[in-house]
Design a protein around this motif. Sequence first.
Motif, PDB file in Angstrom:
ATOM      1  N   ASP A 142      -8.531   0.033   0.905  1.00  0.00           N
ATOM      2  CA  ASP A 142      -9.730   0.871   0.971  1.00  0.00           C
ATOM      3  C   ASP A 142      -9.773   1.685   2.261  1.00  0.00           C
ATOM      4  OD1 ASP A 142     -10.474  -0.033  -1.476  1.00  0.00           O
ATOM      5  OD2 ASP A 142     -12.404  -0.893  -0.838  1.00  0.00           O
ATOM      6  N   GLN A 143      -9.283   1.104   3.364  1.00  0.00           N
ATOM      7  CA  GLN A 143      -9.288   1.841   4.625  1.00  0.00           C
ATOM      8  C   GLN A 143      -8.319   3.020   4.577  1.00  0.00           C
ATOM      9  OE1 GLN A 143      -8.167  -0.950   7.658  1.00  0.00           O
ATOM     10  NE2 GLN A 143      -6.066  -1.172   6.919  1.00  0.00           N
ATOM     11  N   CYS A 144      -7.217   2.870   3.823  1.00  0.00           N
ATOM     12  CA  CYS A 144      -6.277   3.976   3.661  1.00  0.00           C
ATOM     13  C   CYS A 144      -6.814   4.992   2.658  1.00  0.00           C
ATOM     14  CB  CYS A 144      -4.921   3.456   3.193  1.00  0.00           C
ATOM     15  SG  CYS A 144      -4.062   2.422   4.415  1.00  0.00           S
ATOM     16  N   GLN A 177      -0.707   5.058  10.774  1.00  0.00           N
ATOM     17  CA  GLN A 177      -1.003   4.002  11.742  1.00  0.00           C
ATOM     18  C   GLN A 177      -0.895   4.532  13.169  1.00  0.00           C
ATOM     19  OE1 GLN A 177       1.262   3.908   9.251  1.00  0.00           O
ATOM     20  NE2 GLN A 177       1.835   1.804   8.738  1.00  0.00           N
ATOM     21  N   CYS A 178       0.130   5.355  13.414  1.00  0.00           N
ATOM     22  CA  CYS A 178       0.342   5.887  14.754  1.00  0.00           C
ATOM     23  C   CYS A 178      -0.749   6.893  15.131  1.00  0.00           C
ATOM     24  CB  CYS A 178       1.717   6.539  14.849  1.00  0.00           C
ATOM     25  SG  CYS A 178       3.103   5.372  14.707  1.00  0.00           S
ATOM     26  N   ALA A 179      -1.250   7.619  14.143  1.00  0.00           N
ATOM     27  CA  ALA A 179      -2.271   8.640  14.409  1.00  0.00           C
ATOM     28  C   ALA A 179      -3.568   8.033  14.936  1.00  0.00           C
ATOM     29  CB  ALA A 179      -2.554   9.439  13.143  1.00  0.00           C
ATOM     30  N   LYS A 180      -3.807   6.766  14.650  1.00  0.00           N
ATOM     31  CA  LYS A 180      -5.066   6.137  15.087  1.00  0.00           C
ATOM     32  C   LYS A 180      -4.850   5.087  16.176  1.00  0.00           C
ATOM     33  CE  LYS A 180      -5.021   2.922  11.149  1.00  0.00           C
ATOM     34  NZ  LYS A 180      -5.756   2.454   9.965  1.00  0.00           N
ATOM     35  N   LEU A 181      -3.754   5.200  16.911  1.00  0.00           N
ATOM     36  CA  LEU A 181      -3.515   4.268  18.018  1.00  0.00           C
ATOM     37  C   LEU A 181      -4.596   4.431  19.084  1.00  0.00           C
ATOM     38  CD1 LEU A 181       0.366   4.512  18.518  1.00  0.00           C
ATOM     39  CD2 LEU A 181      -0.912   2.586  17.583  1.00  0.00           C
ATOM     40  N   CYS A 225       0.851  -1.189   0.000  1.00  0.00           N
ATOM     41  CA  CYS A 225       0.000   0.000   0.000  1.00  0.00           C
ATOM     42  C   CYS A 225       0.890   1.243   0.000  1.00  0.00           C
ATOM     43  CB  CYS A 225      -0.901  -0.022   1.229  1.00  0.00           C
ATOM     44  SG  CYS A 225      -1.927   1.448   1.431  1.00  0.00           S
ATOM     45  N   ILE A 226       0.583   2.179  -0.878  1.00  0.00           N
ATOM     46  CA  ILE A 226       1.347   3.423  -0.972  1.00  0.00           C
ATOM     47  C   ILE A 226       1.214   4.258   0.303  1.00  0.00           C
ATOM     48  CG2 ILE A 226       1.482   5.644  -2.186  1.00  0.00           C
ATOM     49  CD1 ILE A 226       2.690   3.376  -3.766  1.00  0.00           C
ATOM     50  N   ALA A 227       0.094   4.122   0.986  1.00  0.00           N
ATOM     51  CA  ALA A 227      -0.179   4.959   2.156  1.00  0.00           C
ATOM     52  C   ALA A 227       0.519   4.463   3.415  1.00  0.00           C
ATOM     53  CB  ALA A 227      -1.678   5.049   2.395  1.00  0.00           C
ATOM     54  N   CYS A 228       0.301   3.197   3.748  1.00  0.00           N
ATOM     55  CA  CYS A 228       0.831   2.665   5.014  1.00  0.00           C
ATOM     56  C   CYS A 228       2.051   1.772   4.834  1.00  0.00           C
ATOM     57  CB  CYS A 228      -0.261   1.897   5.754  1.00  0.00           C
ATOM     58  SG  CYS A 228      -0.802   0.385   4.922  1.00  0.00           S
ATOM     59  N   GLU A 229       2.390   1.430   3.593  1.00  0.00           N
ATOM     60  CA  GLU A 229       3.559   0.612   3.253  1.00  0.00           C
ATOM     61  C   GLU A 229       3.463  -0.839   3.713  1.00  0.00           C
ATOM     62  OE1 GLU A 229       7.419   3.191   2.949  1.00  0.00           O
ATOM     63  OE2 GLU A 229       6.472   3.674   4.872  1.00  0.00           O
ATOM     64  N   ASN A 268       2.477  -2.439  14.924  1.00  0.00           N
ATOM     65  CA  ASN A 268       2.629  -1.499  13.808  1.00  0.00           C
ATOM     66  C   ASN A 268       4.114  -1.278  13.537  1.00  0.00           C
ATOM     67  OD1 ASN A 268      -0.097  -1.099  13.469  1.00  0.00           O
ATOM     68  ND2 ASN A 268      -0.190   0.662  14.806  1.00  0.00           N
ATOM     69  N   VAL A 269       4.716  -2.230  12.837  1.00  0.00           N
ATOM     70  CA  VAL A 269       6.156  -2.184  12.598  1.00  0.00           C
ATOM     71  C   VAL A 269       6.419  -1.886  11.132  1.00  0.00           C
ATOM     72  CG1 VAL A 269       8.317  -3.463  12.764  1.00  0.00           C
ATOM     73  CG2 VAL A 269       6.517  -3.855  14.439  1.00  0.00           C
ATOM     74  N   THR A 270       7.234  -0.877  10.866  1.00  0.00           N
ATOM     75  CA  THR A 270       7.581  -0.560   9.485  1.00  0.00           C
ATOM     76  C   THR A 270       8.584  -1.563   8.960  1.00  0.00           C
ATOM     77  OG1 THR A 270       9.434   0.871  10.093  1.00  0.00           O
ATOM     78  CG2 THR A 270       7.267   1.890   9.967  1.00  0.00           C
ATOM     79  N   ARG A 271       8.769  -1.595   7.651  1.00  0.00           N
ATOM     80  CA  ARG A 271       9.694  -2.552   7.046  1.00  0.00           C
ATOM     81  C   ARG A 271      11.120  -2.333   7.537  1.00  0.00           C
ATOM     82  NH1 ARG A 271       7.304  -5.771   3.945  1.00  0.00           N
ATOM     83  NH2 ARG A 271       5.394  -5.288   2.823  1.00  0.00           N
ATOM     84  N   LYS A 272      11.512  -1.086   7.714  1.00  0.00           N
ATOM     85  CA  LYS A 272      12.858  -0.797   8.215  1.00  0.00           C
ATOM     86  C   LYS A 272      13.019  -1.355   9.612  1.00  0.00           C
ATOM     87  CE  LYS A 272      16.103   2.992   9.042  1.00  0.00           C
ATOM     88  NZ  LYS A 272      16.331   4.456   8.977  1.00  0.00           N
ATOM     89  N   GLU A 273      11.977  -1.185  10.437  1.00  0.00           N
ATOM     90  CA  GLU A 273      12.031  -1.700  11.803  1.00  0.00           C
ATOM     91  C   GLU A 273      12.049  -3.221  11.798  1.00  0.00           C
ATOM     92  OE1 GLU A 273       9.750   1.311  14.708  1.00  0.00           O
ATOM     93  OE2 GLU A 273       8.577   0.550  13.050  1.00  0.00           O
TER      94      GLU A 273
END
Length: 241
Positions: A51-53, A109-113, A28-32, A174-179
Amino acid sequence: MKFQDNQHFSHKHILNALKLDIGKKIDCIACENPITEPFHGCYSCNYYLHDQCLNIPRSLQHICHPSHPLTLLPNPTYSSQSFSCNACGSKGNAFSFSCAHCEFDLHIQCAKLPAKILIEKHPHELSLLFNSPYKDENIVFVCDECHGTANRDNWVYYCFHCDFGTHSNCATGNVTRKEEANSSQSCNECLMESTAHKFLEIEASNEAQEKSRLEAQFNAQGRNAVLDLVDGGSHRKYYYY
C-alpha cells in the motif's frame, strides 16, 4: 493522491485489497521487496503492490536533482529494460523516479532516504551526501560497514567529525536482491578466507610445537652426551620426548 479507486496507473486491471496466504512468498512489483500486509494486487497477473508503494506520488522534486522534477515510472524506459540508480549505483528493473532529460534515475527506496541517520556502529548522526566526501579524486571512499568502495557520484552517509562513512544501502538496509546475492557471495568468500587463515595459523602453531619438541629432544641428547663423557652413563636415566 491516496489510492482510493482501485485503479492504479501502472496496471490495466483493478487492484484489490488482499490477504497474504500463510507460507506464500510474493514480491512487490514496485520495490521488489517481499510483500507484507497491507497490500493490493491482481491475482490473474501476479501483480502486487505494498500500500505504501501504491500511494507513491507520481512526481517528485528532489534536492539532489534541482534542475527537473523526477517522474515515477513503472518500468525502465531504456532499451536494456533496466536502469542504474544514481544513488546506490546498483541496477533496477522495477519502479523508479526518473528524469528523461538527464538520464537520472533513483530506486523509489533511495529517493526517500532520510537526510540524517543513526546507526549502531557510530555514536554520531551521519549526513547523506550525494557524492564522495573527499575532494581529492585520488582518495577512494571505503565503507566502514562493509569495507567496499564507492564511486565518487554514489550517495553515502558520512560523519565529517570522525571521517566515518557508509554506503547508503549499508546504513539503511535497502539492499536489492542482486546485492543480497553479491553480499552472500562476499560473506562466503570472507568465511573461506578466514577459515584458510585459521588453518594456516594452526599449521604454524603445530610447526612451532614440533620445533620446540625437537629442540628439547636435541638439548636433552646433548646433556646426555656430556654426562656420558663425565661418568660413562652408569648412574643416569634417559628421558625421551
